[in-house]
Design an enzyme around this catalytic site. Sequence first.
Site, short mmCIF file in Angstrom:
data_model
loop_
_atom_site.label_atom_id
_atom_site.label_comp_id
_atom_site.label_asym_id
_atom_site.label_seq_id
_atom_site.Cartn_x
_atom_site.Cartn_y
_atom_site.Cartn_z
N GLU A 227 0.80 -1.23 0.00
CA GLU A 227 0.00 0.00 0.00
C GLU A 227 0.83 1.28 0.00
O GLU A 227 0.40 2.29 -0.52
CB GLU A 227 -0.95 0.03 1.21
CG GLU A 227 -2.11 -0.94 1.07
CD GLU A 227 -3.03 -0.89 2.26
OE1 GLU A 227 -3.31 0.20 2.77
OE2 GLU A 227 -3.48 -1.96 2.71
N ASP B 153 -2.52 -4.42 3.53
CA ASP B 153 -2.68 -4.67 4.96
C ASP B 153 -3.67 -5.80 5.24
O ASP B 153 -4.51 -6.14 4.41
CB ASP B 153 -3.14 -3.39 5.68
CG ASP B 153 -2.04 -2.34 5.70
OD1 ASP B 153 -0.88 -2.71 5.52
OD2 ASP B 153 -2.36 -1.16 5.88
N ASP C 216 -6.22 -6.14 7.35
CA ASP C 216 -7.60 -5.95 7.80
C ASP C 216 -8.54 -5.96 6.59
O ASP C 216 -8.14 -6.20 5.46
CB ASP C 216 -7.72 -4.66 8.61
CG ASP C 216 -7.22 -3.44 7.84
OD1 ASP C 216 -7.01 -3.55 6.62
OD2 ASP C 216 -7.04 -2.38 8.47
N GLU D 90 -10.10 -3.57 5.07
CA GLU D 90 -9.81 -2.54 4.07
C GLU D 90 -8.65 -3.00 3.18
O GLU D 90 -8.68 -2.81 1.96
CB GLU D 90 -9.47 -1.23 4.78
CG GLU D 90 -9.66 -0.03 3.91
CD GLU D 90 -9.73 1.27 4.69
OE1 GLU D 90 -9.62 2.31 4.04
OE2 GLU D 90 -9.88 1.23 5.92
N TYR E 27 1.42 -4.18 13.22
CA TYR E 27 0.32 -3.47 12.56
C TYR E 27 -0.50 -2.67 13.57
O TYR E 27 -0.85 -3.16 14.65
CB TYR E 27 -0.57 -4.48 11.83
CG TYR E 27 -1.56 -3.82 10.90
CD1 TYR E 27 -1.12 -2.89 9.96
CD2 TYR E 27 -2.91 -4.10 10.97
CE1 TYR E 27 -2.02 -2.27 9.11
CE2 TYR E 27 -3.81 -3.50 10.12
CZ TYR E 27 -3.36 -2.58 9.20
OH TYR E 27 -4.26 -1.97 8.35
N ARG F 23 -3.55 -1.12 13.29
CA ARG F 23 -5.03 -1.13 13.33
C ARG F 23 -5.48 -2.50 13.81
O ARG F 23 -5.58 -3.44 13.02
CB ARG F 23 -5.62 -0.81 11.95
CG ARG F 23 -5.39 0.63 11.53
CD ARG F 23 -6.19 1.03 10.32
NE ARG F 23 -5.80 2.36 9.88
CZ ARG F 23 -4.91 2.63 8.95
NH1 ARG F 23 -4.28 1.63 8.35
NH2 ARG F 23 -4.61 3.86 8.62
N HIS G 163 -4.33 -10.16 14.35
CA HIS G 163 -3.93 -11.29 15.17
C HIS G 163 -3.21 -10.91 16.45
O HIS G 163 -3.04 -11.73 17.32
CB HIS G 163 -3.01 -12.21 14.35
CG HIS G 163 -3.60 -12.58 13.03
ND1 HIS G 163 -4.77 -13.27 12.92
CD2 HIS G 163 -3.17 -12.34 11.76
CE1 HIS G 163 -5.04 -13.45 11.62
NE2 HIS G 163 -4.09 -12.89 10.91
#
Length: 860
Positions: A9, A82, A84, A86, A290, A292, A335
């Site tokens: 990203e 990523d 998640d 999104e 990560y 988020r 996770h």
Amino acid sequence: MSKNLLIVESPAKAKTIEKILGNDFEVKSCYGHIRDLEKDDMGIDLNNNYQPRYKVPEEKQKVVKELKQLAKKAKEVWLASDEDREGESISWHLAEELGLDPKITKRIVFHEITAPAIRKAVQNPRLINMDLVNAQQARRVLDRLVGFELSPVLWRKIGMQRSLSAGRVQSVAVRLVVEREREINNFATESSYKIEALFSANDINSKQVTFKAEGPVRILQQESAQQFLESCKDAEYKVTDVTVKPTKRSPAAPFTTSTLQQEASRKLGYSVSKTMLIAQRLYESGKITYMRTDSINLSETAMNAIQAEIKSSYGDKYYQAREYKNKNASAQEAHEAIRPTYMENHSADDEEGRRLYELIWRRTIASQMADAAFEKTIAKINISTNRDNLTATGEVMKFDGFLKVYNEGKDDEDGEEDGEGVLPPLRATQVLDFREMRATQRFTRPAPRYTEASLVKKLEELGIGRPSTYAPTITTIMKRNYVEKRDKEGVKREVNVLKLKKDNSVQKEVIVENTGAEKSKLFPTDLGMVVTDFLKQHFKSVMDYGFTAQIEEEFDEIAGGKLKWSNMIDGFYKPFHNNIEITLETAERAKGERILGAEAETGKRVVARMGRFGPMVQIGESNIEEEKPRFAKLKADQSIETITMDEAMELFKLPLVLGEYEGKEVAVNVGRFGPYVRWGDEFISLPRGEDPLTVDMERAVEVIGGKQVADAPIAMYEDKPVTKGKGRFGPFIKWQDLFINIPKGYNFDELTQKDCEQLIEKKLEKEANRYIQHWPAEKISIENGRWGPFIKFGKKMLKIISKGEKGKYTAEELSTVSLEDVKKMIETQVPGAFAKKTAAKKTAAKKTAAKKVASKKPVS
């Protein structure tokens, strides 16, 4: 030889990962989302199971084109956005646009950017998870439906600004802020008296120390407090019981997105969006995992690294392994908790990143450390003259445990805690040496206003939003002018203190305290209140906390493959759309009006309400046959809901004429850009926060003098003066009508004649190349732009319309095209641009201006 193409990203992440994977991989960034819903017709096919229509926006077309070219040459394409929902959605959009088969395209995820994690991900690829994609797609579609259908209702029924809009999560967040504000406004303060006695006794070193004991209950009336002190005259104070018990305190869990935002706000003063921006940089550079996530789990690798770090730095007794469990059953976005990727790295490089990193490091380490052990002492003290008891409490730390590294911050909402001191050794039957007893007046306080962090905490408690939504939600409600973040000054308040002295005299003292001061708190604007009230009245389900949380749970079910996303949207949309149509047809226009009273001189109604440019006070009715009403804008710290009649009438003292200075009239007023002094035809801004009603003639002359000094010529060019100043875009010099920004290479404070000549000549040369044709009186020009010629009309930048079948205008043709032809091009793009205003409107404008002059007379 062709390489594997791996798409992530962000470019920062791409550089880090490319170093890890080596020559077999080329790592490129897609710079976030590459597609979004079309703007036309919502971008959703309502008749085909709400199928979205996606489009690559103009600013992303170059990126997509480059990725397509690289994908064609690549040995294999890997998607590594990523982990998640999104991120999963971004991978799916990439597959769609690049023509990749989602059934075979390799998708990798990792929770940290470290060599072992990246290599492990490459060795264990999976496919795109369409359940996660559909959950994100459902959120995007639902939010688009709510926003696109609700916003026009607000334009029609409130209509103060065309920019009004509503959102599913944002509107509920505004409601929380509005309801807290009203709770504060309606709060009735009550006072009571707190009893505290001071005693002295010897400590373990036989040194006399003073300690405090508190009375039994809070006493409501001053008379009762005085009676209690009187009843304690000549009393003997004896210890009746001493209890010593061990207590402990345990560390907090590692950070989730929400708790990191809260703690960074409390300890570092960072806004929610700033915290996420810095955390993103730390993640992309491989410093933290990560950012988020709503999980508080730690991997086995992390647990081992933390154990080794604690034992080596603090010793075995400080280590205590712990496993944390989420209270939130829907915690499944990631996770692991937010933690450093390598525990042996105690800090980061840049200042902002270092502060946040060290906060994360300390919290992570502390989560696996031993409890802090305390010994709490509670002593009961009998008053011989009235048989009441006082209580003295103290706490001694026996083992610091995790507190050696980290202590969790607290919000205002957690209430005030009186710090417990250390007590000297006390024993039963011990008679104490009395020093003084106080009855201090205390006042109840309403719940504090939300900070960004405490609002996130509340949203999380209610189950509204998810880790990726908190920061954009708060940014959006402030951007829309529904909520503002500001400080509030405290007000002085008298506090009564009664004191029983050692000589048995009771004395009364009045002290002054500052109360109600708040820093960086969220305040609803009047617009936010009006919009909230309207939505609560007509769209109860959208504004209901439980319903909004239920929607989030349904998104979770879609992500888990338990619910079809189009069915979920259908269940929401049909009743919602029906509600929209009924509201458009039946709802009255919302004004947020509050009647304050009647003007003493005229008897006309005075009302506070929302106007086109914000909250205001109006005197008189809007009736064509009568004189036009008068209007005054509310000050920044005033609100429709709390302004008083006296405060409202104060606003109409402006414009206030102060007198004459050097033959020109001096007045103060408030305009569109804030308060100012008017001196003849000149308008001089007052410093931000200065109340124009407090400005007298002496202060006005001081402001005028400052402006004269600032405007004094610093050079001459072609016998015309050059002045300098500082504006919205930084320092500048002015020559005739030209404003010239000062480049960094010049010393603004010591500009020479030669500097000014150079700057003006460069500007004139640039201006000469800027205009193809210029009609200053009409405020129209044809100019050369970065992407080719364009028409400038006032502040609008418009296209050059082609000649139809004859094609586009050449540069030579544009230099001779007539003003009439240019006006036709403008009319095509701005209908009515040259329509003349009606005489009636001009008359009304004159009448209003006359009224403003008339309003000066009573106060001049």
